[in-house]
Design an enzyme around this catalytic site. Structure first.
Site, PDB file in Angstrom:
ATOM      1  N   ASN A  65       0.845  -1.191   0.000  1.00 52.15           N
ATOM      2  CA  ASN A  65       0.000   0.000   0.000  1.00 52.15           C
ATOM      3  C   ASN A  65       0.882   1.243   0.000  1.00 52.15           C
ATOM      4  O   ASN A  65       1.784   1.371   0.837  1.00 52.15           O
ATOM      5  CB  ASN A  65      -0.897   0.019   1.240  1.00 52.15           C
ATOM      6  CG  ASN A  65      -1.723   1.290   1.332  1.00 52.15           C
ATOM      7  OD1 ASN A  65      -2.623   1.528   0.534  1.00 52.15           O
ATOM      8  ND2 ASN A  65      -1.406   2.134   2.310  1.00 52.15           N
ATOM      9  N   GLU A  66       0.642   2.123  -0.956  1.00 47.31           N
ATOM     10  CA  GLU A  66       1.347   3.400  -1.028  1.00 47.31           C
ATOM     11  C   GLU A  66       2.866   3.216  -0.963  1.00 47.31           C
ATOM     12  O   GLU A  66       3.569   3.908  -0.231  1.00 47.31           O
ATOM     13  CB  GLU A  66       0.850   4.347   0.069  1.00 47.31           C
ATOM     14  CG  GLU A  66      -0.627   4.682  -0.091  1.00 47.31           C
ATOM     15  CD  GLU A  66      -1.179   5.617   0.973  1.00 47.31           C
ATOM     16  OE1 GLU A  66      -0.439   5.954   1.906  1.00 47.31           O
ATOM     17  OE2 GLU A  66      -2.358   5.996   0.875  1.00 47.31           O
TER      18      GLU A  66
END
Length: 817
Positions: free
Chosen positions: A423-424
């Protein structure tokens, strides 16, 4: 891919044994806790005389699950604690099996954990979110044979050290927008098992899109520390009505720890779906000279497909994925959520109409996955490789291990369709080097590993454009109307994203809202927001200062605006036939160390329910689009005081899934409106009424065929215009041993200042205690006013107290209890 860690001659395995246990005891009571470190484990067990100096430090009695950060994660004046903590208890061992094994099964503990029997280190585990099991048998026998055992009178001392201390070579990064919690925040189980037992049966069902034929592949993994050579294995497969549809018997030679069984065919299987979550059961019995071990698990048949540049298909039919996200976090407990709390939350998610959930940003309790299976909620589950960059060998090995564990432990759940790899990961900061090519290489490695472990699911990530071509399904950053742009740009940006990658899903969109804050003109700030420059979140956009105009910084954070943004997104999603689906960020408000200046400090307030599961108004917007059971909700249940000029027309609006609704104002009908999802806002269920100073009772009757539902609200309309805030007015109500204190900010003439959003600070003197550090609008001693009002509760403790309230520049007010 089975990984073992050998410590002090004992086997430490990362897979759960709980399903195969003959006897299991959940260890919740009789624990003591110390929120600091010890010099060594001896300090936790050494004998001391009462009152001697050696009796310090003082231990606190706790009940499991327990989190270090139950309150300090949202304390407005502190950084939350990140460091070691110790737990201790004694075990009464009653293993009924000859040569049986005594196991300790952790459903999750954060973030690094050491397990001791007396002073013997039995195991170490890194990773706060996967399950793992420790074999205590040899260490217990060693202790019981020692001279030190006498003073424990047959019981066995157990000590556990947990630590959530910051470590850049551990995932998740402390730069993540959520707390990296510490403690025994999921359940621990004492398990008695025969010497030969079933560790896990991996179930891989397959079915064609039409559901004609189901094929089940079973692979059994055994625990066999005494090296038993022969056993018989009996397998029953039960249909959703618990009828045996297949039986299988095999003599197994245990030269290897795993046995793959011949494929089993089931004609015309009942298929699993959100509307009909049909679950089959596998029951296994393993008989050997050491005794009989049993194992039971559930699975489901379903066929899914992400069509290239097109929709999501389940069992041959298009299904629009309608979902949200979930953190393991709750008011007053942080990550230490009980089964009752988890069940209540998951039921609320289903009742909202969701058929999908992303478990962000880590593996979650197995109970969550069980409930997704039984409730019918499709799942994206991911490992906590979140922000910060990419570490070294230790860092990478933890990511590989957690991915392996996640797939092994949760691979039988039919609800799971996506394995999240990160994530990210485009967000740097933990290391001097931020090398996109190295991140790509490791993402590719994880993608390959995930497909090797489970070829039946798809891989995915969110927001890392330079890795979007690696995974099967990609979710870019689209935050129309919050971090960038206006919400009216949502559809155009989504269509671009669908065309950009073969398989698209939209995870994360929404708006923060301060519960109880409402606005007469919620879109006023959007006039400053630029359009046509993208709707992605960029570095610093989450901050409340600096950068270009945006709703997240310049908006009012009202429930009204959040409802409008959600309403627009949902009506647009109905007009995009190639959309796979989306997941709103997030279902429930949660704690984060990165947002100290939010209206509720240290809380991400994008939830459709508060951190204590109290629904916000936006919960009912989702219901009006996603549910079939008739519902109706007049906006503004917690909006007791509206304002404007005398006779000014104001909108009254209703969220409902019924074809028509009739509004009554103070008993008089104001006509019937027809629902049309494309008639924004509120799908056309809105009325313009001239309001005059005074009290109003609103009632709606919504009809769906022969069924009808009603809803009522009461409010007062204020026409007096306030001036500069001048004083605070406090009131109390007492029930039992709890008092609720309500505060209003008034001008010099005593008129409520209904646009006031100042911070208010509560204090207390005397025998009572504030019910604060809850991370809610009504459970924080420092909080922004909502339309000039705030409240807090007090435990009276059967005594007298004085509560103070302070707003900068205003004389402090007090109330006696």
């Amino acid at each position: 891919m089975i990984r073992y860690l050998l410590l002090t001659g004992l086997i430490f395995c990362l897979f759960p044994f709980i399903a195969s246990a003959q006897q299991s005891q959940r260890l919740t009571q009789h624990w003591e806790f110390l929120r600091e470190d010890l010099g060594n484990v001896w300090e936790a067990v050494r004998p001391v005389a009462d009152g001697s100096p050696e009796s310090v430090p003082l231990w606190e009695k706790v009940i499991l699950p327990h989190c270090f950060n139950a309150k300090d994660a949202v304390d407005p004046n502190l950084n939350y604690y990140q460091g070691p903590g110790w737990y201790r208890t004694t075990l009464e061992i009653k293993n009924p099996y000859t040569q049986g094994r005594t196991l300790l099964h952790f459903e999750g503990a954060g973030q690094k954990t050491d397990v001791y029997i007396y002073t013997t280190l039995v195991a170490h585990h890194t990773g706060g979110y996967d399950e793992w099991t420790v074999d205590l048998t040899d260490a217990i026998q060693q202790f019981l044979q020692s001279a030190d055992a006498k003073r424990y009178k047959g019981k066995v001392p157990l000590e556990i050290r947990c630590s959530n201390a910051r470590d850049v070579e551990m995932i998740p990064s402390s730069m993540s927008d959520f707390n990296v919690y510490g403690g025994l925040y999921r359940y621990i189980n004492l398990v008695y098992s025969p010497a030969l037992s079933i560790e896990q049966i991996h179930v891989r069902p397959q079915v064609d899109a039409r559901g004609n034929t189901g094929v089940v592949q079973l692979r059994a993994v055994f625990r066999n520390p005494l090296h038993t050579e022969h056993a018989s294995l009996d397998i029953d497969i039960l249909d959703p009505q618990k009828k045996v549809v297949q039986h299988y018997t095999q003599q197994v030679s245990l030269k290897d720890s795993t046995v793959t069984m011949p494929a089993i065919t089931i004609r015309k299987p009942l298929q699993w779906s959100p509307g009909q979550p049909q679950l089959y059961t596998v029951q296994a019995r393993l008989k050997s000279a050491t005794g009989e071990a049993i194992w039971s698990g559930r699975f489901g048949f379903r066929h899914f497909e992400f069509v290239t540049h097109g929709p999501f298909m389940l069992n041959g039919q298009r299904l629009l994925l309608q979902g949200s996200h979930r953190h393991e976090d709750g008011a007053g407990v942080a990550a230490a959520l009980t089964e009752d709390l988890i069940r209540r939350e998951m039921k609320m998610i289903k009742d909202m109409g969701a058929n999908f959930i992303r478990l962000g940003h880590y593996q979650q309790s197995s109970l969550v996955l069980d409930l997704c299976d039984s409730l019918g909620i499709l799942v994206w589950e991911e490992i906590p490789w979140c922000r910060g960059g990419l570490g070294g060998d230790v860092y990478k090995e933890q990511a590989r291990r957690m991915l392996t564990n996640m797939i092994a432990q949760h691979g039988n759940h039919p609800a799971v369709i996506l394995w999240g790899l990160g994530n990210e990961n485009d967000w740097p900061g933990d290391f001097p080097e931020f090398d996109k090519q190295k991140i790509r290489a490791f993402m590719s490695e994880l993608n390959t590993l995930a497909h090797q472990l489970d070829s039946s699911r798809k891989t995915t990530i969110r927001r890392c454009d330079f890795c979007k071509d690696i995974v099967d399904v990609y979710s870019p950053s689209i935050w129309a109307g919050w971090y960038r742009g206006r919400y009216t740009e949502y559809k155009d940006e989504t269509l671009k994203a669908i065309a950009d990658v073969p398989h698209f899903f939209h995870a994360e969109w929404g708006a923060d809202s301060h519960q109880g804050r409402h606005a007469e003109y919620p879109e006023a700030a959007l006039k400053k927001v630029a359009t046509g420059k993208g709707t992605d979140e960029r570095t610093g956009d989450f901050a409340l200062t600096g950068g270009s105009a945006r709703a997240s910084k310049d908006g009012d954070w009202s429930e009204t605006y959040a409802c409008n943004l959600i309403d627009w997104h949902l009506k647009e999603q109905e007009t995009i036939p190639q959309l796979t689906g989306s997941a709103y960020w997030i279902f429930k408000d949660f704690s984060t160390p990165l947002r100290p200046d939010n209206p509720v400090p240290y809380v991400n307030q994008k939830g459709v329910v508060a951190r204590d599961l109290t629904p916000k108004e936006s919960y009912y917007v989702f219901q009006s689009y996603w549910t079939a059971q008739p519902m109706a909700h007049i906006y503004g249940h917690n909006w007791p005081l509206r304002w404007g000029k005398d006779g000014e027309e104001k909108m009254i609006w209703v969220y409902s899934n019924c074809p028509e609704a009739e509004l009554f104002v103070n008993g008089k009908s104001h006509g019937v409106k027809k629902r049309n999802s494309q008639d924004f806002p509120a799908a056309g269920l809105r009325w313009q009424l001239p309001l005059h100073k005074g009290d109003y009772q609103l009632k709606v009757v919504a009809r769906k065929g022969k069924e009808s539902v009603t809803d009522e609200v009461f409010f007062t309309y204020q026409t007096d215009q306030w001036t500069k805030p001048a004083r605070l007015m406090m009131a109390k109500s007492i029930s039992g041993d709890t008092a609720v204190i309500k505060v209003k900010l008034l001008d010099a003439q005593g008129i409520p200042c209904l646009d006031a959003a100042d911070y208010i600070n509560f204090s207390i003197a005397g025998g009572g205690t504030l019910i604060d550090d809850q991370g809610t609008a009504g459970g924080s001693r420092k909080v922004q006013l909502a339309n000039g009002q705030a409240q807090i509760s007090v435990h009276l403790n059967k005594g007298r107290s004085m509560v103070g309230a302070a707003v900068k520049g205003i004389p402090e007010a007090f109330i006696a209890l």
